[in-house]
Design a protein around this motif. Structure first.
Motif, PDB file in Angstrom:
ATOM      1  N   ILE A 126       0.843  -1.209   0.000  1.00 15.14           N
ATOM      2  CA  ILE A 126       0.000   0.000   0.000  1.00 15.14           C
ATOM      3  C   ILE A 126       0.874   1.255   0.000  1.00 15.14           C
ATOM      4  N   ALA A 127       1.913   1.267   0.833  1.00  9.28           N
ATOM      5  CA  ALA A 127       2.795   2.439   0.893  1.00  9.28           C
ATOM      6  C   ALA A 127       3.507   2.658  -0.435  1.00  9.28           C
ATOM      7  N   LEU A 128       3.999   1.579  -1.039  1.00  6.22           N
ATOM      8  CA  LEU A 128       4.691   1.717  -2.321  1.00  6.22           C
ATOM      9  C   LEU A 128       3.738   2.176  -3.414  1.00  6.22           C
ATOM     10  N   THR A 129       2.521   1.635  -3.426  1.00  2.91           N
ATOM     11  CA  THR A 129       1.562   2.021  -4.457  1.00  2.91           C
ATOM     12  C   THR A 129       1.231   3.498  -4.376  1.00  2.91           C
ATOM     13  N   ILE A 130       1.003   3.997  -3.164  1.00  4.24           N
ATOM     14  CA  ILE A 130       0.703   5.429  -2.997  1.00  4.24           C
ATOM     15  C   ILE A 130       1.889   6.276  -3.451  1.00  4.24           C
ATOM     16  N   ALA A 131       3.104   5.833  -3.089  1.00  8.09           N
ATOM     17  CA  ALA A 131       4.296   6.585  -3.481  1.00  8.09           C
ATOM     18  C   ALA A 131       4.454   6.618  -4.994  1.00  8.09           C
ATOM     19  N   PHE A 132       4.201   5.509  -5.666  1.00  7.71           N
ATOM     20  CA  PHE A 132       4.383   5.449  -7.110  1.00  7.71           C
ATOM     21  C   PHE A 132       3.300   6.238  -7.844  1.00  7.71           C
ATOM     22  N   VAL A 133       2.059   6.061  -7.435  1.00  4.63           N
ATOM     23  CA  VAL A 133       0.955   6.729  -8.128  1.00  4.63           C
ATOM     24  C   VAL A 133       1.040   8.237  -7.955  1.00  4.63           C
ATOM     25  N   SER A 134       1.557   8.693  -6.828  1.00  5.61           N
ATOM     26  CA  SER A 134       1.689  10.130  -6.615  1.00  5.61           C
ATOM     27  C   SER A 134       2.696  10.763  -7.568  1.00  5.61           C
ATOM     28  N   GLN A 135       3.566   9.956  -8.146  1.00 11.01           N
ATOM     29  CA  GLN A 135       4.546  10.481  -9.091  1.00 11.01           C
ATOM     30  C   GLN A 135       4.042  10.415 -10.531  1.00 11.01           C
ATOM     31  N   ARG A 136       3.472   9.278 -10.904  1.00  4.15           N
ATOM     32  CA  ARG A 136       3.011   9.120 -12.282  1.00  4.15           C
ATOM     33  C   ARG A 136       2.033   7.953 -12.346  1.00  4.15           C
ATOM     34  N   ARG A 137       1.060   8.054 -13.222  1.00  9.32           N
ATOM     35  CA  ARG A 137       0.059   7.006 -13.380  1.00  9.32           C
ATOM     36  C   ARG A 137       0.479   6.028 -14.483  1.00  9.32           C
ATOM     37  N   PRO A 138       0.238   4.723 -14.290  1.00 10.59           N
ATOM     38  CA  PRO A 138       0.590   3.755 -15.338  1.00 10.59           C
ATOM     39  C   PRO A 138      -0.344   3.862 -16.530  1.00 10.59           C
ATOM     40  N   LYS A 139       0.114   3.374 -17.665  1.00 14.44           N
ATOM     41  CA  LYS A 139      -0.687   3.400 -18.880  1.00 14.44           C
ATOM     42  C   LYS A 139      -1.823   2.385 -18.783  1.00 14.44           C
ATOM     43  N   ILE A 140      -2.871   2.626 -19.544  1.00 14.56           N
ATOM     44  CA  ILE A 140      -4.063   1.804 -19.438  1.00 14.56           C
ATOM     45  C   ILE A 140      -3.794   0.373 -19.875  1.00 14.56           C
ATOM     46  N   TRP A 141      -2.965   0.194 -20.907  1.00 17.42           N
ATOM     47  CA  TRP A 141      -2.690  -1.173 -21.354  1.00 17.42           C
ATOM     48  C   TRP A 141      -1.881  -1.937 -20.310  1.00 17.42           C
ATOM     49  N   THR A 142      -1.052  -1.238 -19.532  1.00 14.49           N
ATOM     50  CA  THR A 142      -0.316  -1.888 -18.447  1.00 14.49           C
ATOM     51  C   THR A 142      -1.276  -2.354 -17.354  1.00 14.49           C
ATOM     52  N   VAL A 143      -2.251  -1.512 -17.036  1.00 20.64           N
ATOM     53  CA  VAL A 143      -3.247  -1.875 -16.029  1.00 20.64           C
ATOM     54  C   VAL A 143      -4.035  -3.113 -16.485  1.00 20.64           C
ATOM     55  N   VAL A 144      -4.443  -3.123 -17.734  1.00 24.82           N
ATOM     56  CA  VAL A 144      -5.210  -4.258 -18.253  1.00 24.82           C
ATOM     57  C   VAL A 144      -4.382  -5.537 -18.188  1.00 24.82           C
ATOM     58  N   GLY A 145      -3.107  -5.445 -18.532  1.00 21.21           N
ATOM     59  CA  GLY A 145      -2.247  -6.625 -18.488  1.00 21.21           C
ATOM     60  C   GLY A 145      -2.077  -7.181 -17.092  1.00 21.21           C
ATOM     61  N   TYR A 146      -1.855  -6.323 -16.123  1.00 25.41           N
ATOM     62  CA  TYR A 146      -1.659  -6.799 -14.749  1.00 25.41           C
ATOM     63  C   TYR A 146      -2.962  -7.318 -14.149  1.00 25.41           C
ATOM     64  N   VAL A 147      -4.072  -6.711 -14.469  1.00 25.49           N
ATOM     65  CA  VAL A 147      -5.357  -7.214 -13.979  1.00 25.49           C
ATOM     66  C   VAL A 147      -5.633  -8.600 -14.555  1.00 25.49           C
ATOM     67  N   THR A 148      -5.313  -8.797 -15.816  1.00 23.47           N
ATOM     68  CA  THR A 148      -5.498 -10.111 -16.436  1.00 23.47           C
ATOM     69  C   THR A 148      -4.616 -11.158 -15.764  1.00 23.47           C
ATOM     70  N   LEU A 149      -3.371 -10.790 -15.478  1.00 25.45           N
ATOM     71  CA  LEU A 149      -2.458 -11.717 -14.792  1.00 25.45           C
ATOM     72  C   LEU A 149      -2.973 -12.057 -13.405  1.00 25.45           C
ATOM     73  N   TRP A 150      -3.444 -11.042 -12.679  1.00 32.11           N
ATOM     74  CA  TRP A 150      -3.977 -11.274 -11.325  1.00 32.11           C
ATOM     75  C   TRP A 150      -5.151 -12.245 -11.364  1.00 32.11           C
ATOM     76  N   ALA A 151      -6.068 -12.043 -12.293  1.00 31.81           N
ATOM     77  CA  ALA A 151      -7.240 -12.921 -12.375  1.00 31.81           C
ATOM     78  C   ALA A 151      -6.839 -14.339 -12.749  1.00 31.81           C
ATOM     79  N   ALA A 152      -5.897 -14.493 -13.662  1.00 35.55           N
ATOM     80  CA  ALA A 152      -5.485 -15.831 -14.100  1.00 35.55           C
ATOM     81  C   ALA A 152      -4.797 -16.595 -12.971  1.00 35.55           C
ATOM     82  N   VAL A 153      -3.918 -15.937 -12.239  1.00 35.64           N
ATOM     83  CA  VAL A 153      -3.192 -16.627 -11.161  1.00 35.64           C
ATOM     84  C   VAL A 153      -4.134 -17.024 -10.037  1.00 35.64           C
TER      85      VAL A 153
END
Length: 306
Positions: A126-153
């Motif tokens: 949680i701390a790392l996510t807040i720190a990273f998002v406060s600097q820059r937001r990931p691209k939408i295709w990156t979000v879709v890829g990680y969500v797909t990986l999370w669901a598959a695993v």
């Protein structure tokens, strides 16, 4: 000490800015000599981290618990040392503090300690996510890829996790969000987030009773590399941000360049040209600046009457 030696050990501008402050605000124990000495601390912290990681990997490979108890609890604190001497953020320090608690908890066998360790690492994510998002937001295709990986695993391991299903599901959401957000910060930080995800994925595989030879060694090596890459990547990015901010502040402090000609006289063509001086205020030429006032017509008539 020769001039070349003094130059070699001179603290860089970022370190001097941190420690060598005006006397009114500088702590009493921080002197210019101390500031120059502290320049070597970040490198020493990383060197000790590599040594501790090597000892930990030897302990895991040889299954020597005493080596693991000595080395593993030192990994994150050594990186905290590095962060504090490199203008690191509080969120990164908090994330590493949670990781320290999680490392110690996972050294103790038992499902309760496993859950406590997972809870501590949840704070890390949680701390790392807040720190990273406060600097820059990931691209939408990156979000879709990680969500797909999370669901598959999670779908693949769901039936094997038993009572750990819900805790691992919750933790995996935070872990995946952190790894996804890390990709937007820098290539190094993104690689660290991916290795962190891989390390904890292998822990989940072990929790699902799907073990394989050398899994613990891979878990530990990817975890140590993830901590190193995330910490150093965040520190480099923080220094770059401070350099940009410093340049912007300097530009604002300098202000716009003054005009080439600055005078009080109105330029030619002005809508309000300068008015000529009145006779009363205009300077008189000659030795006498106050000549006798000429006689008025009324005075002439008065003299005639007399």
């Amino acid at each position: 000490m020769s001039k070349s030696t003094r130059t070699l050990f001179a603290a860089p501008k970022s370190i001097r800015t941190l420690f060598v402050t005006p006397k009114s605000t500088r702590p009493l124990f921080v002197t210019p000599h101390v500031a120059r000495t502290l320049f070597v601390i970040p490198q020493a912290a990383l060197t000790l981290f590599v040594i501790a990681a090597a000892v930990e990997l030897i302990g895991v490979a040889t299954d020597i618990q005493s080596l693991q108890w000595i080395a593993k609890p030192l990994l994150a604190p050594l990186l905290i040392w590095f962060v504090l001497t490199n203008h690191g953020g509080r969120l990164l320090v908090a994330a590493l503090a949670f990781a320290t608690a999680g490392d110690i908890a996972l050294l103790i066998p038992g499902q309760l300690w496993f859950l406590l360790g997972m809870a501590a690492f949840l704070g890390t994510q949680i701390a790392l996510t807040i720190a990273f998002v406060s600097q820059r937001r990931p691209k939408i295709w990156t979000v879709v890829g990680y969500v797909t990986l999370w669901a598959a695993v999670n779908a693949a391991l769901w039936s094997q996790l038993g009572a750990l299903r819900v805790p691992i599901l919750v933790y995996s959401v935070a872990l995946t969000a952190m790894a996804c957000a890390a990709t937007a910060v820098s290539a190094r930080t993104g690689a660290g987030g991916t290795l962190f995800l891989l390390s904890d994925l292998l822990i989940g595989v072990g929790a699902a009773n799907m073990d394989f030879p050398g899994r613990d060694l891979v878990v530990m090596s990817t975890y140590a590399a993830a901590l190193y890459l995330i910490t150093t990547g965040s520190a480099v990015n923080a220094r770059a941000g401070e350099a940009d901010t410093s340049e912007a502040d300097t530009s604002e402090a300098d202000g716009p360049a003054p005009p080439a000609h600055h005078c009080s006289a109105r330029p030619s063509g002005s809508r309000h040209p300068a008015q000529p001086a009145s006779p009363e205020t205009a300077p008189q030429s000659g030795p006498n600046r106050n000549p006798a006032r000429p006689a008025r017509p009324s005075d002439h008539h008065a003299d005639t009457a007399r």
